[in-house]
Design a protein around this motif. Structure first.
Motif, PDB file in Angstrom:
ATOM      1  N   LEU A  76       4.327  -2.610  -0.313  1.00  0.00           N
ATOM      2  CA  LEU A  76       3.878  -4.002  -0.223  1.00  0.00           C
ATOM      3  C   LEU A  76       5.063  -4.964  -0.291  1.00  0.00           C
ATOM      4  CD1 LEU A  76       0.630  -3.976  -2.398  1.00  0.00           C
ATOM      5  CD2 LEU A  76       0.793  -4.289   0.071  1.00  0.00           C
ATOM      6  N   SER A  77       6.105  -4.578  -1.024  1.00  0.00           N
ATOM      7  CA  SER A  77       7.312  -5.412  -1.072  1.00  0.00           C
ATOM      8  C   SER A  77       7.955  -5.517   0.305  1.00  0.00           C
ATOM      9  CB  SER A  77       8.317  -4.839  -2.075  1.00  0.00           C
ATOM     10  OG  SER A  77       7.813  -4.920  -3.393  1.00  0.00           O
TER      11      SER A  77
ATOM     12  N   MET B 184       5.720  -7.575  -8.437  1.00  0.00           N
ATOM     13  CA  MET B 184       5.537  -6.185  -8.024  1.00  0.00           C
ATOM     14  C   MET B 184       6.008  -5.199  -9.096  1.00  0.00           C
ATOM     15  SD  MET B 184       4.001  -5.822  -5.198  1.00  0.00           S
ATOM     16  CE  MET B 184       3.410  -6.912  -3.901  1.00  0.00           C
ATOM     17  N   THR B 185       7.123  -5.511  -9.747  1.00  0.00           N
ATOM     18  CA  THR B 185       7.710  -4.525 -10.671  1.00  0.00           C
ATOM     19  C   THR B 185       7.312  -4.718 -12.127  1.00  0.00           C
ATOM     20  OG1 THR B 185       9.708  -5.891 -10.946  1.00  0.00           O
ATOM     21  CG2 THR B 185       9.720  -4.257  -9.176  1.00  0.00           C
ATOM     22  N   ARG B 186       6.836  -5.907 -12.489  1.00  0.00           N
ATOM     23  CA  ARG B 186       6.509  -6.160 -13.895  1.00  0.00           C
ATOM     24  C   ARG B 186       5.018  -6.389 -14.129  1.00  0.00           C
ATOM     25  NH1 ARG B 186      11.580  -7.520 -16.295  1.00  0.00           N
ATOM     26  NH2 ARG B 186      13.119  -6.600 -14.890  1.00  0.00           N
ATOM     27  N   VAL B 187       4.269  -6.684 -13.068  1.00  0.00           N
ATOM     28  CA  VAL B 187       2.858  -7.030 -13.254  1.00  0.00           C
ATOM     29  C   VAL B 187       1.957  -6.090 -12.463  1.00  0.00           C
ATOM     30  CG1 VAL B 187       1.118  -8.855 -13.050  1.00  0.00           C
ATOM     31  CG2 VAL B 187       3.495  -9.452 -13.609  1.00  0.00           C
ATOM     32  N   ALA B 188       1.973  -6.208 -11.152  1.00  0.00           N
ATOM     33  CA  ALA B 188       0.985  -5.498 -10.326  1.00  0.00           C
ATOM     34  C   ALA B 188       1.189  -3.992 -10.339  1.00  0.00           C
ATOM     35  CB  ALA B 188       1.044  -6.029  -8.888  1.00  0.00           C
ATOM     36  N   PHE B 189       2.446  -3.536 -10.221  1.00  0.00           N
ATOM     37  CA  PHE B 189       2.703  -2.097 -10.113  1.00  0.00           C
ATOM     38  C   PHE B 189       3.837  -1.690 -11.056  1.00  0.00           C
ATOM     39  CE2 PHE B 189       1.046  -3.579  -6.010  1.00  0.00           C
ATOM     40  CZ  PHE B 189      -0.092  -2.789  -5.918  1.00  0.00           C
TER      41      PHE B 189
ATOM     42  N   SER C  32      -0.398   1.543   7.301  1.00  0.00           N
ATOM     43  CA  SER C  32      -0.533   2.790   8.068  1.00  0.00           C
ATOM     44  C   SER C  32       0.075   3.979   7.349  1.00  0.00           C
ATOM     45  CB  SER C  32       0.139   2.626   9.437  1.00  0.00           C
ATOM     46  OG  SER C  32       1.550   2.522   9.297  1.00  0.00           O
ATOM     47  N   ALA C  33       0.788   3.747   6.246  1.00  0.00           N
ATOM     48  CA  ALA C  33       1.508   4.824   5.569  1.00  0.00           C
ATOM     49  C   ALA C  33       0.624   5.658   4.642  1.00  0.00           C
ATOM     50  CB  ALA C  33       2.669   4.251   4.772  1.00  0.00           C
ATOM     51  N   ASP C  34      -0.639   5.275   4.459  1.00  0.00           N
ATOM     52  CA  ASP C  34      -1.632   6.057   3.697  1.00  0.00           C
ATOM     53  C   ASP C  34      -1.450   6.023   2.178  1.00  0.00           C
ATOM     54  OD1 ASP C  34      -2.989   6.822   5.985  1.00  0.00           O
ATOM     55  OD2 ASP C  34      -1.786   8.643   6.244  1.00  0.00           O
ATOM     56  N   TRP C  35      -0.489   5.272   1.679  1.00  0.00           N
ATOM     57  CA  TRP C  35      -0.358   5.134   0.237  1.00  0.00           C
ATOM     58  C   TRP C  35      -1.258   4.015  -0.297  1.00  0.00           C
ATOM     59  CZ3 TRP C  35       2.122   8.197  -3.200  1.00  0.00           C
ATOM     60  CH2 TRP C  35       3.077   9.103  -2.727  1.00  0.00           C
ATOM     61  N   LEU C  36      -1.657   3.105   0.575  1.00  0.00           N
ATOM     62  CA  LEU C  36      -2.346   1.892   0.147  1.00  0.00           C
ATOM     63  C   LEU C  36      -3.828   1.931   0.463  1.00  0.00           C
ATOM     64  CD1 LEU C  36       0.309  -0.636   1.486  1.00  0.00           C
ATOM     65  CD2 LEU C  36      -0.208  -0.233  -0.929  1.00  0.00           C
ATOM     66  N   HIS C  37      -4.618   1.318  -0.412  1.00  0.00           N
ATOM     67  CA  HIS C  37      -6.028   1.032  -0.145  1.00  0.00           C
ATOM     68  C   HIS C  37      -6.168  -0.460   0.127  1.00  0.00           C
ATOM     69  CE1 HIS C  37      -7.121   5.061  -1.367  1.00  0.00           C
ATOM     70  NE2 HIS C  37      -6.499   4.899  -2.521  1.00  0.00           N
ATOM     71  N   ILE C  38      -7.241  -0.826   0.799  1.00  0.00           N
ATOM     72  CA  ILE C  38      -7.435  -2.230   1.161  1.00  0.00           C
ATOM     73  C   ILE C  38      -7.469  -3.124  -0.068  1.00  0.00           C
ATOM     74  CG2 ILE C  38      -9.952  -2.022   1.215  1.00  0.00           C
ATOM     75  CD1 ILE C  38      -7.859  -4.194   3.578  1.00  0.00           C
ATOM     76  N   ASP C  39      -8.053  -2.629  -1.182  1.00  0.00           N
ATOM     77  CA  ASP C  39      -8.131  -3.472  -2.369  1.00  0.00           C
ATOM     78  C   ASP C  39      -6.761  -3.699  -3.006  1.00  0.00           C
ATOM     79  OD1 ASP C  39      -8.303  -0.707  -2.950  1.00  0.00           O
ATOM     80  OD2 ASP C  39      -8.879  -1.146  -5.006  1.00  0.00           O
ATOM     81  N   ASP C  40      -5.807  -2.763  -2.797  1.00  0.00           N
ATOM     82  CA  ASP C  40      -4.446  -2.982  -3.286  1.00  0.00           C
ATOM     83  C   ASP C  40      -3.836  -4.200  -2.618  1.00  0.00           C
ATOM     84  OD1 ASP C  40      -4.430  -0.626  -4.893  1.00  0.00           O
ATOM     85  OD2 ASP C  40      -3.983   0.576  -3.118  1.00  0.00           O
ATOM     86  N   MET C  41      -3.982  -4.271  -1.301  1.00  0.00           N
ATOM     87  CA  MET C  41      -3.393  -5.384  -0.552  1.00  0.00           C
ATOM     88  C   MET C  41      -4.118  -6.685  -0.829  1.00  0.00           C
ATOM     89  SD  MET C  41      -2.456  -5.561   3.528  1.00  0.00           S
ATOM     90  CE  MET C  41      -1.200  -4.287   3.356  1.00  0.00           C
ATOM     91  N   VAL C  42      -5.443  -6.639  -0.923  1.00  0.00           N
ATOM     92  CA  VAL C  42      -6.211  -7.857  -1.178  1.00  0.00           C
ATOM     93  C   VAL C  42      -5.860  -8.429  -2.545  1.00  0.00           C
ATOM     94  CG1 VAL C  42      -8.529  -8.775  -1.588  1.00  0.00           C
ATOM     95  CG2 VAL C  42      -8.112  -7.259   0.353  1.00  0.00           C
ATOM     96  N   ARG C  43      -5.797  -7.570  -3.551  1.00  0.00           N
ATOM     97  CA  ARG C  43      -5.526  -8.043  -4.908  1.00  0.00           C
ATOM     98  C   ARG C  43      -4.096  -8.591  -5.026  1.00  0.00           C
ATOM     99  NH1 ARG C  43      -7.200  -3.934  -7.144  1.00  0.00           N
ATOM    100  NH2 ARG C  43      -5.242  -2.780  -7.395  1.00  0.00           N
ATOM    101  N   ALA C  44      -3.128  -7.825  -4.561  1.00  0.00           N
ATOM    102  CA  ALA C  44      -1.740  -8.289  -4.636  1.00  0.00           C
ATOM    103  C   ALA C  44      -1.536  -9.509  -3.738  1.00  0.00           C
ATOM    104  CB  ALA C  44      -0.790  -7.165  -4.228  1.00  0.00           C
ATOM    105  N   GLY C  45      -2.141  -9.481  -2.545  1.00  0.00           N
ATOM    106  CA  GLY C  45      -1.978 -10.585  -1.604  1.00  0.00           C
ATOM    107  C   GLY C  45      -2.592 -11.878  -2.094  1.00  0.00           C
TER     108      GLY C  45
ATOM    109  N   LEU D 296      -1.350 -17.414  -3.921  1.00  0.00           N
ATOM    110  CA  LEU D 296      -1.282 -18.503  -4.898  1.00  0.00           C
ATOM    111  C   LEU D 296       0.165 -18.925  -5.155  1.00  0.00           C
ATOM    112  CD1 LEU D 296      -3.979 -17.529  -7.564  1.00  0.00           C
ATOM    113  CD2 LEU D 296      -4.177 -19.112  -5.643  1.00  0.00           C
ATOM    114  N   VAL D 297       1.066 -17.935  -5.216  1.00  0.00           N
ATOM    115  CA  VAL D 297       2.496 -18.255  -5.366  1.00  0.00           C
ATOM    116  C   VAL D 297       2.964 -19.092  -4.184  1.00  0.00           C
ATOM    117  CG1 VAL D 297       4.821 -17.267  -5.359  1.00  0.00           C
ATOM    118  CG2 VAL D 297       3.039 -16.244  -6.792  1.00  0.00           C
TER     119      VAL D 297
END
Length: 473
Positions: free
Chosen positions: A174-175, A233-238, A435-448, A453-454
């Protein structure tokens, strides 16, 4: 279904506005421009035709409908900003052709040092730097295999347990996607909406925004958003804690495999560095030595066809290499500028200003924040180029209606249009990493959502507080 609906809806909206004068109360010319804009925008959004093909429609629709003469409609496709973009694309192709982008990326990752978080930091910095000069899609596609290789190296070294590895991989991928979008904010050639801003400013307001001027405005904003991305990304979400520290050995090994820097890489780097330095510093030179951003871009591009390459005894660039130039994007850019020129020549901008004048009672801060939020939502489901092409000309009318500097509204639209973080369909970098198969749609929606907001807060603050200090006149 979307394409079929759009195919019918576009001409229907055109006919409704064009043949019903009482609906808008507009004179013939501005009503024709509005009708053509609705038709073209509908086909852009729904992709009823290939987007570049739709972008050619203003050339004939505007003169036929009476919205603008053929010269006004066609000249926008030759706007100097289009050629500046073409030159930038050509230099980017040369960087990719000779693998200079991989060397730059690996050098940055190697310099960052040890630590799982630092790997993510190195990837963010490398992706963002490349995205300032290369399209966000190309940057993400180039960085994706590097990111996946780093994930595999971390797995091989068993730095994380399985759950932590998944979190690390999600954060890293995602980064890449988000840094590719954020990095492009810093330069006029990094994102199409930025160039649309500059072109519309020059064409409709008679105000030239230089590469350096935009960079001094947007680079601090980009740096702040990248900082927020890294910590989020490194201190909060993941957030993960490795079993042991990892060195930058992977990056150094990649550099060893690339071998010593070839003559062609050095030559392309020299051209790239010279062009970037002139873009940023030309405005400080004496008037006789000062060059326009378009001239600098084209000098750099043409020099690539002149300078020799030792491999193959050819040149750094050959004309067959230009088949990879995104010609369709240049047409899309030209189509938007053609509509913008018709907005101005027909007086449609003034009509929008009158229509939106009632917003003057609202605080400017509220209008800016609301507009940024609307554009951020729109760009999640629409092309950022289509959004900026449609809304930046309208923004001039909105600014006139509420009595603020039009560049304030235009900058909000341009910057917000490039920040699509929530959905895989929002922007090519999002689709690439998904497309890399590590991510689910909710991962991107939540982080995005949180990154949106930022972006909302940062863009609003910078446009209101910083832009008037560095972008005056």
């Amino acid at each position: 279904m979307r394409q079929r609906v759009g195919l019918m809806l576009g001409p229907l909206l055109f006919a409704l506005v064009y043949f019903a004068p009482g609906l808008t109360g507009l004179d013939d010319a501005p009503r024709a421009v509005l009708a053509v804009t609705l038709w073209v925008a509908t086909w852009w959004i729904t992709e009823a035709l290939p987007i570049p093909a739709t972008s050619l429609m203003p050339v004939f629709l505007l003169p036929i409908a009476g919205g603008a003469d053929e010269r006004t409609a066609a000249m926008a496709y030759g706007n100097p900003i289009v050629f500046m973009y073409m030159g930038g694309f050509t230099i980017a192709l040369a960087i990719q052709k000779w693998d200079l982008h991989r060397r730059i990326a690996m050098r940055i990752v190697a310099m960052v040092g040890a630590g799982g978080r630092r790997i993510t930091l190195g990837i963010i910095l490398a992706t963002a730097f490349l995205s300032m000069w290369i399209s966000n899609a190309a940057t993400a596609l180039m960085m994706l295999p590097i990111g996946l290789a780093l994930i595999e190296e971390v797995r091989r070294e068993q730095l994380y347990d399985d759950e932590s590895l998944r979190r690390f991989a999600k954060g890293l991928l995602l980064s890449i996607a988000y840094a590719a979008s954020i990095g492009g904010l810093a330069t006029l050639i990094g994102s199409v909406p930025n160039a649309v801003f500059a072109a519309v400013s020059q064409m409709s307001l008679g105000r030239t925004v230089s590469f350096a001027e935009w960079f001094f405005f947007a680079a601090p904003l980009t740096a702040l958003m990248l900082t927020a991305l890294y910590f989020y990304m490194t201190r909060v979400a993941f957030a993960v804690r490795p079993r042991q520290e990892v060195g930058a050995d992977f990056a150094r090994e990649q550099l060893r495999q690339l071998g010593p820097m070839a003559f062609e890489e050095k030559a392309v780097l020299a051209v790239f560095g010279t062009v970037a330095a002139l873009w940023i510093g030309s405005g400080f030179l004496p008037a006789p030595l000062r060059l326009s951003d378009t001239s600098i871009s084209m000098i750099g591009a043409v020099s690539l066809f002149l300078l020799p390459a030792r491999r193959g005894r050819g040149r750094l660039m050959g004309w067959p290499d230009m088949r990879n130039l995104p010609w369709g994007l240049l047409l899309l850019f030209g189509g938007g500028l053609s509509l913008a020129a018709a907005f101005e020549s027909s007086g449609l901008t003034v009509w929008f200003g009158t229509l939106l004048g009632g917003l003057q009672v609202l605080p400017t801060v509220l209008i800016v924040v609301a507009l940024a939020a609307i554009v951020l939502f729109m760009t999640e489901v629409m092309s950022n180029t289509a959004v900026s092409n449609m809304l930046i000309p309208v923004g001039i009318g909105l600014a006139a209606g509420i009595g603020v500097d039009p560049h304030t509204i235009m900058a909000v639209i341009a910057l917000s249009a490039s920040c699509a973080f929530m959905l895989p369909i929002s922007t090519p970098p999002n689709a690439a990493v998904f497309s890399a198969d590590w991510l689910h749609i909710d991962d991107m929606v939540r982080a995005g959502f949180w990154m949106n907001l930022v972006a909302l807060a940062t863009i609003s603050a910078f446009v209101l507080l910083w832009r008037p200090l560095v972008m005056t006149g």
